[in-house]
Design a protein around this motif. Structure first.
Motif, PDB file in Angstrom:
ATOM      1  N   GLN A 123       0.834  -1.202   0.000  1.00  0.00           N
ATOM      2  CA  GLN A 123       0.000   0.000   0.000  1.00  0.00           C
ATOM      3  C   GLN A 123       0.872   1.256   0.000  1.00  0.00           C
ATOM      4  OE1 GLN A 123      -2.581   0.455   3.407  1.00  0.00           O
ATOM      5  NE2 GLN A 123      -3.586   2.240   2.553  1.00  0.00           N
ATOM      6  N   ALA A 124       1.927   1.266   0.792  1.00  0.00           N
ATOM      7  CA  ALA A 124       2.814   2.430   0.852  1.00  0.00           C
ATOM      8  C   ALA A 124       3.454   2.691  -0.506  1.00  0.00           C
ATOM      9  CB  ALA A 124       3.887   2.221   1.919  1.00  0.00           C
ATOM     10  N   LEU A 125       3.937   1.666  -1.161  1.00  0.00           N
ATOM     11  CA  LEU A 125       4.574   1.835  -2.470  1.00  0.00           C
ATOM     12  C   LEU A 125       3.563   2.317  -3.511  1.00  0.00           C
ATOM     13  CD1 LEU A 125       6.933  -1.270  -2.447  1.00  0.00           C
ATOM     14  CD2 LEU A 125       7.548   1.129  -2.033  1.00  0.00           C
ATOM     15  N   ARG A 126       2.327   1.831  -3.428  1.00  0.00           N
ATOM     16  CA  ARG A 126       1.273   2.285  -4.341  1.00  0.00           C
ATOM     17  C   ARG A 126       0.983   3.774  -4.116  1.00  0.00           C
ATOM     18  NH1 ARG A 126      -3.698   3.059  -3.280  1.00  0.00           N
ATOM     19  NH2 ARG A 126      -3.811   1.617  -1.519  1.00  0.00           N
ATOM     20  N   LEU A 127       0.918   4.209  -2.857  1.00  0.00           N
ATOM     21  CA  LEU A 127       0.656   5.619  -2.565  1.00  0.00           C
ATOM     22  C   LEU A 127       1.794   6.507  -3.059  1.00  0.00           C
ATOM     23  CD1 LEU A 127      -0.943   5.253   0.965  1.00  0.00           C
ATOM     24  CD2 LEU A 127      -2.095   6.009  -1.139  1.00  0.00           C
ATOM     25  N   TYR A 128       3.020   6.029  -2.960  1.00  0.00           N
ATOM     26  CA  TYR A 128       4.154   6.783  -3.515  1.00  0.00           C
ATOM     27  C   TYR A 128       4.032   6.884  -5.037  1.00  0.00           C
ATOM     28  CZ  TYR A 128       7.094   7.847   0.468  1.00  0.00           C
ATOM     29  OH  TYR A 128       7.599   8.402   1.617  1.00  0.00           O
ATOM     30  N   GLN A 129       3.634   5.797  -5.689  1.00  0.00           N
ATOM     31  CA  GLN A 129       3.492   5.834  -7.145  1.00  0.00           C
ATOM     32  C   GLN A 129       2.424   6.836  -7.554  1.00  0.00           C
ATOM     33  OE1 GLN A 129       5.535   3.733  -9.526  1.00  0.00           O
ATOM     34  NE2 GLN A 129       4.962   5.742 -10.295  1.00  0.00           N
ATOM     35  N   GLU A 130       1.334   6.897  -6.793  1.00  0.00           N
ATOM     36  CA  GLU A 130       0.284   7.866  -7.073  1.00  0.00           C
ATOM     37  C   GLU A 130       0.769   9.298  -6.836  1.00  0.00           C
ATOM     38  OE1 GLU A 130      -3.053   6.669  -4.665  1.00  0.00           O
ATOM     39  OE2 GLU A 130      -3.294   4.786  -5.770  1.00  0.00           O
ATOM     40  N   ALA A 131       1.606   9.486  -5.826  1.00  0.00           N
ATOM     41  CA  ALA A 131       2.123  10.820  -5.516  1.00  0.00           C
ATOM     42  C   ALA A 131       3.182  11.277  -6.508  1.00  0.00           C
ATOM     43  CB  ALA A 131       2.701  10.842  -4.101  1.00  0.00           C
ATOM     44  N   TYR A 132       3.870  10.311  -7.120  1.00  0.00           N
ATOM     45  CA  TYR A 132       4.958  10.612  -8.050  1.00  0.00           C
ATOM     46  C   TYR A 132       4.762   9.875  -9.377  1.00  0.00           C
ATOM     47  CZ  TYR A 132       7.683  12.689  -4.227  1.00  0.00           C
ATOM     48  OH  TYR A 132       8.145  13.488  -3.209  1.00  0.00           O
ATOM     49  N   PRO A 133       3.715  10.214 -10.122  1.00  0.00           N
ATOM     50  CA  PRO A 133       3.514   9.539 -11.407  1.00  0.00           C
ATOM     51  C   PRO A 133       4.686   9.810 -12.351  1.00  0.00           C
ATOM     52  CG  PRO A 133       2.053  11.435 -11.214  1.00  0.00           C
ATOM     53  CD  PRO A 133       2.746  11.280  -9.891  1.00  0.00           C
ATOM     54  N   GLY A 134       5.104   8.793 -13.063  1.00  0.00           N
ATOM     55  CA  GLY A 134       6.193   8.953 -14.011  1.00  0.00           C
ATOM     56  C   GLY A 134       7.569   8.723 -13.428  1.00  0.00           C
ATOM     57  N   ARG A 135       7.650   8.570 -12.140  1.00  0.00           N
ATOM     58  CA  ARG A 135       8.943   8.278 -11.503  1.00  0.00           C
ATOM     59  C   ARG A 135       8.991   6.804 -11.099  1.00  0.00           C
ATOM     60  NH1 ARG A 135      11.138  13.077  -7.595  1.00  0.00           N
ATOM     61  NH2 ARG A 135      10.525  14.833  -8.886  1.00  0.00           N
ATOM     62  N   SER A 136      10.192   6.292 -11.025  1.00  0.00           N
ATOM     63  CA  SER A 136      10.387   4.921 -10.545  1.00  0.00           C
ATOM     64  C   SER A 136      10.376   4.939  -9.020  1.00  0.00           C
ATOM     65  CB  SER A 136      11.726   4.365 -11.018  1.00  0.00           C
ATOM     66  OG  SER A 136      11.747   4.267 -12.418  1.00  0.00           O
ATOM     67  N   ILE A 137       9.583   4.076  -8.447  1.00  0.00           N
ATOM     68  CA  ILE A 137       9.547   3.921  -6.991  1.00  0.00           C
ATOM     69  C   ILE A 137      10.477   2.761  -6.663  1.00  0.00           C
ATOM     70  CG2 ILE A 137       8.086   3.509  -4.978  1.00  0.00           C
ATOM     71  CD1 ILE A 137       7.530   6.159  -6.637  1.00  0.00           C
ATOM     72  N   VAL A 138      11.533   3.051  -5.902  1.00  0.00           N
ATOM     73  CA  VAL A 138      12.583   2.075  -5.626  1.00  0.00           C
ATOM     74  C   VAL A 138      12.566   1.723  -4.142  1.00  0.00           C
ATOM     75  CG1 VAL A 138      15.057   1.596  -5.749  1.00  0.00           C
ATOM     76  CG2 VAL A 138      13.979   3.075  -7.479  1.00  0.00           C
ATOM     77  N   PRO A 139      12.061   0.540  -3.788  1.00  0.00           N
ATOM     78  CA  PRO A 139      12.090   0.133  -2.379  1.00  0.00           C
ATOM     79  C   PRO A 139      13.499  -0.300  -1.987  1.00  0.00           C
ATOM     80  CG  PRO A 139      11.021  -1.546  -3.729  1.00  0.00           C
ATOM     81  CD  PRO A 139      11.389  -0.419  -4.645  1.00  0.00           C
ATOM     82  N   LEU A 140      13.972   0.190  -0.846  1.00  0.00           N
ATOM     83  CA  LEU A 140      15.299  -0.167  -0.347  1.00  0.00           C
ATOM     84  C   LEU A 140      15.177  -0.732   1.066  1.00  0.00           C
ATOM     85  CD1 LEU A 140      17.396   2.940  -1.465  1.00  0.00           C
ATOM     86  CD2 LEU A 140      17.306   0.694  -2.545  1.00  0.00           C
ATOM     87  N   ASP A 141      15.741  -1.913   1.276  1.00  0.00           N
ATOM     88  CA  ASP A 141      15.715  -2.532   2.599  1.00  0.00           C
ATOM     89  C   ASP A 141      16.419  -1.617   3.587  1.00  0.00           C
ATOM     90  OD1 ASP A 141      16.476  -3.955   4.930  1.00  0.00           O
ATOM     91  OD2 ASP A 141      16.156  -5.838   3.881  1.00  0.00           O
ATOM     92  N   SER A 142      15.700  -1.232   4.626  1.00  0.00           N
ATOM     93  CA  SER A 142      16.231  -0.245   5.564  1.00  0.00           C
ATOM     94  C   SER A 142      16.215  -0.722   7.014  1.00  0.00           C
ATOM     95  CB  SER A 142      15.433   1.059   5.436  1.00  0.00           C
ATOM     96  OG  SER A 142      15.576   1.592   4.135  1.00  0.00           O
ATOM     97  N   ASP A 143      16.112  -2.027   7.215  1.00  0.00           N
ATOM     98  CA  ASP A 143      16.093  -2.541   8.588  1.00  0.00           C
ATOM     99  C   ASP A 143      17.337  -2.130   9.369  1.00  0.00           C
ATOM    100  OD1 ASP A 143      13.631  -4.226   9.063  1.00  0.00           O
ATOM    101  OD2 ASP A 143      14.357  -5.133   7.205  1.00  0.00           O
ATOM    102  N   ALA A 144      18.515  -2.252   8.767  1.00  0.00           N
ATOM    103  CA  ALA A 144      19.754  -1.908   9.478  1.00  0.00           C
ATOM    104  C   ALA A 144      19.839  -0.407   9.730  1.00  0.00           C
ATOM    105  CB  ALA A 144      20.966  -2.391   8.689  1.00  0.00           C
ATOM    106  N   LEU A 145      19.427   0.401   8.748  1.00  0.00           N
ATOM    107  CA  LEU A 145      19.480   1.855   8.915  1.00  0.00           C
ATOM    108  C   LEU A 145      18.554   2.338  10.031  1.00  0.00           C
ATOM    109  CD1 LEU A 145      19.446   3.234   5.251  1.00  0.00           C
ATOM    110  CD2 LEU A 145      21.324   3.355   6.896  1.00  0.00           C
TER     111      LEU A 145
END
Length: 165
Positions: A123-145
């Motif tokens: 759902q979060a990635l979908r909302l980002y895609q809607e907020a940024y049409p035309g851009r690539s949404i790149v999920p990055l594992d951030s558990d360690a960060l």
């Protein structure tokens, strides 16, 4: 908190107006128990008058659910179009995971994701895609960060050239 450095909210608003031309400054509450106090842990501004604001299930964290609701209310009252973004779990106040600690750069948006809690990731990635049409949404594992008190936005702290396309 600006007061920790000897500044009132009015001092900060004046500095932002004088040095950066900000005609309106919105101060949102910080998450309870979250160590940084940074706005990027609960809000991601997607444009001049639009923002993603986190949301917690009150049955899991009623205190921070209310904080996020207040942040959304304040931003909405200031004229922002607010989209609510589900927050991943915060491990009972020891680690605060956040999808809002992201960075939009050039034609991509780097979004933190967490193997420790994938319940709202799609759902979060979908909302980002809607907020940024035309851009690539790149999920990055951030558990360690995130275990060190921040995620993608915290470690980059970069201002990129505006995207025009």
């Amino acid at each position: 908190n600006a007061a920790d450095f000897g500044y009132s909210t009015q001092d900060v608003a004046t500095i932002l107006r004088d040095y950066y031309g900000c005609s309106t400054t919105v101060f949102v509450p910080q998450l309870a128990g979250e160590g940084t106090g940074h706005i990027d842990m609960l809000v991601h501004v997607t444009g001049p008058s639009a923002a993603l604001v986190g949301t917690y299930d009150p049955s899991l964290d009623s205190t921070n659910a209310a904080v996020l609701d207040e942040a959304a209310r304040l931003l909405g009252a200031a004229g922002f179009a607010v989209t609510r973004l589900p927050m991943p779990s915060n491990d009972g106040w020891s680690v605060f995971r956040s999808y809002t600690n992201s960075v939009a750069v050039n034609r991509a948006v780097l979004v933190p994701v967490y193997a420790a809690d994938r319940s709202h990731e799609e759902q979060a990635l979908r909302l980002y895609q809607e907020a940024y049409p035309g851009r690539s949404i790149v999920p990055l594992d951030s558990d360690a960060l995130i275990a060190m008190g921040g995620a993608i936005h915290c470690v980059t702290m970069t201002v990129a050239e505006p995207f025009s396309g």
